[in-house]
Design an enzyme around this catalytic site. Structure first.
Site, PDB file in Angstrom:
ATOM      1  N   PRO A  37       4.490   0.239 -13.149  1.00 21.65           N
ATOM      2  CA  PRO A  37       5.405  -1.215 -13.410  1.00 21.65           C
ATOM      3  C   PRO A  37       4.808  -1.647 -14.354  1.00 21.65           C
ATOM      4  CG  PRO A  37       3.999  -2.059 -11.875  1.00 21.65           C
ATOM      5  CD  PRO A  37       3.115  -0.688 -12.323  1.00 21.65           C
ATOM      6  N   GLU A  38       6.382  -2.126 -15.520  1.00 21.76           N
ATOM      7  CA  GLU A  38       5.291  -2.903 -16.886  1.00 21.76           C
ATOM      8  C   GLU A  38       6.530  -3.712 -16.792  1.00 21.76           C
ATOM      9  OE1 GLU A  38       6.841   0.061 -20.125  1.00 21.76           O
ATOM     10  OE2 GLU A  38       7.113   1.394 -18.763  1.00 21.76           O
ATOM     11  N   HIS A  56      -1.082   4.629   2.345  1.00 23.29           N
ATOM     12  CA  HIS A  56      -2.151   4.429   1.096  1.00 23.29           C
ATOM     13  C   HIS A  56      -1.632   2.223   1.296  1.00 23.29           C
ATOM     14  CE1 HIS A  56      -2.454   8.024  -0.239  1.00 23.29           C
ATOM     15  NE2 HIS A  56      -1.004   8.599  -0.186  1.00 23.29           N
ATOM     16  N   ARG A  99      -1.973   6.232  -6.187  1.00 27.40           N
ATOM     17  CA  ARG A  99      -3.332   6.796  -6.588  1.00 27.40           C
ATOM     18  C   ARG A  99      -4.718   5.589  -6.514  1.00 27.40           C
ATOM     19  NH1 ARG A  99       0.012   8.972 -12.341  1.00 27.40           N
ATOM     20  NH2 ARG A  99      -1.808   9.384 -12.324  1.00 27.40           N
TER      21      ARG A  99
END
Length: 290
Positions: free
Chosen positions: A2-3, A93, A116
């Site tokens: 995300p930006e 996750h 990740r």
DNA sequence: ACCTACCTGTTT
DNA sequence: AAACAGGTAGGT
């Protein structure tokens, strides 16, 4: 992942579901994404506001009747903050699970999920709730609200004249919140080549860039961000800006404006795509039109 | 001003 | 099997 536009969309979608609620229970798996010690401190706190600075989300937490803690979140590449039904099985996750209770006693989960595991959550004590934590001090100016001023951009670029434009836009101390997708889209919108050095921009070019930055980011916010593989908002909904991309992920395809084949290179360690004809190397000339 | 590492999953 | 992915801290 995300930006700025994605983080802002997450902020807006979480706000009505999370503020005013008290954290009944808080669990962090291992010490990885969040320390178990920090996590325990969340219990009993009430979320009173959610803000954003660059790509960081900041949850203002109240204990009793005064602000006591900031919960800081950075999603990095694949982090997600999701509203989740209390009784539903947790997705793979999931690293942090917060049980929220509202005045009507209904329970909801806010979970942090990250394949990740690059993302992080941590706490900072509140000194003055109008003041963000010192962690945010090294970030450059916010580009959208209010829209980045040309003089501000000029001043920021002057600090790093040797950086390529691509590297300058990715540098969070130059401007906060831009990542790989929007850096490429912004440079395309400004008609500037990504490998040009920041110190070589003329006044017109700085103006073009100063216009393109808030324009592209604002449009992406209006489209609720870009979903390529992982990004979803607080309600697990995808964004739509992937349908508006002009260059990112389009190397080898024709430019939507001029038909030239878009090129790909590596800059600042990231794949960079641009149009050699709409973003010409030497000229001062702005691309004129369609 | 660059590189690599940190992770898992997907694509070539 | 290898390359690649929306990010950045930390090394050189």
């Amino acid at each position: 992942m995300p930006e700025l536009p994605e983080v802002e969309t997450i902020r807006k979608t979480l706000w009505p579901a999370v503020t005013g609620r008290t954290i009944l229970q808080a669990e962090a798996s291992a010490n990885e994404v969040m320390s178990v010690e920090d996590c325990e401190q969340l219990i009993g706190k009430t979320v009173t506001d959610i803000r954003r600075r660059g790509k960081y989300l900041l949850f203002l937490l109240q204990e009793g009747n005064r602000p006591s803690l900031w919960l800081l979140v950075h999603l990095r590449m694949t982090g997600r903050l999701l509203i989740h039904r209390f009784e539903d099985p947790l997705p793979k996750h999931t690293h942090v699970r917060l049980v929220l209770q509202s005045v009507d006693l209904q329970r909801t989960l806010l979970i942090f999920q990250d394949t990740r595991r690059f993302g992080r959550m941590w706490l900072r004590r509140v000194s003055d709730s109008s003041q963000l934590p010192t962690d945010m001090d090294k970030l450059g100016p916010e580009p959208v609200d209010p829209p980045l001023a040309k003089e501000t951009l000029k001043k920021q670029l002057k600090k790093h004249p040797a950086l390529t434009l691509k590297a300058a836009l990715l540098n969070q101390s130059v401007i906060a919140g831009i990542g790989n997708i929007y850096a490429d889209e912004i440079l395309y919108a400004a008609g500037l080549p990504p490998q040009q050095r920041a110190g070589t921009l003329g006044d017109n070019q700085i103006s073009q860039l100063a216009t393109a930055i808030p324009q592209v980011l604002q449009q992406a916010i209006a489209e609720c961000g870009t979903t390529l593989r992982n990004y979803v908002d607080g309600w697990s909904r995808e964004g739509r800006f992937q349908n508006c991309l002009n260059v990112y992920g389009r190397a080898g395809l024709p430019c939507r404006h001029c038909g030239q084949t878009l090129l790909k290179t590596r800059l600042a360690g990231r794949t960079t795509t641009w149009c050699p004809s709409c973003q010409p190397r030497h000229s001062e000339a702005r691309q004129t039109d369609s």
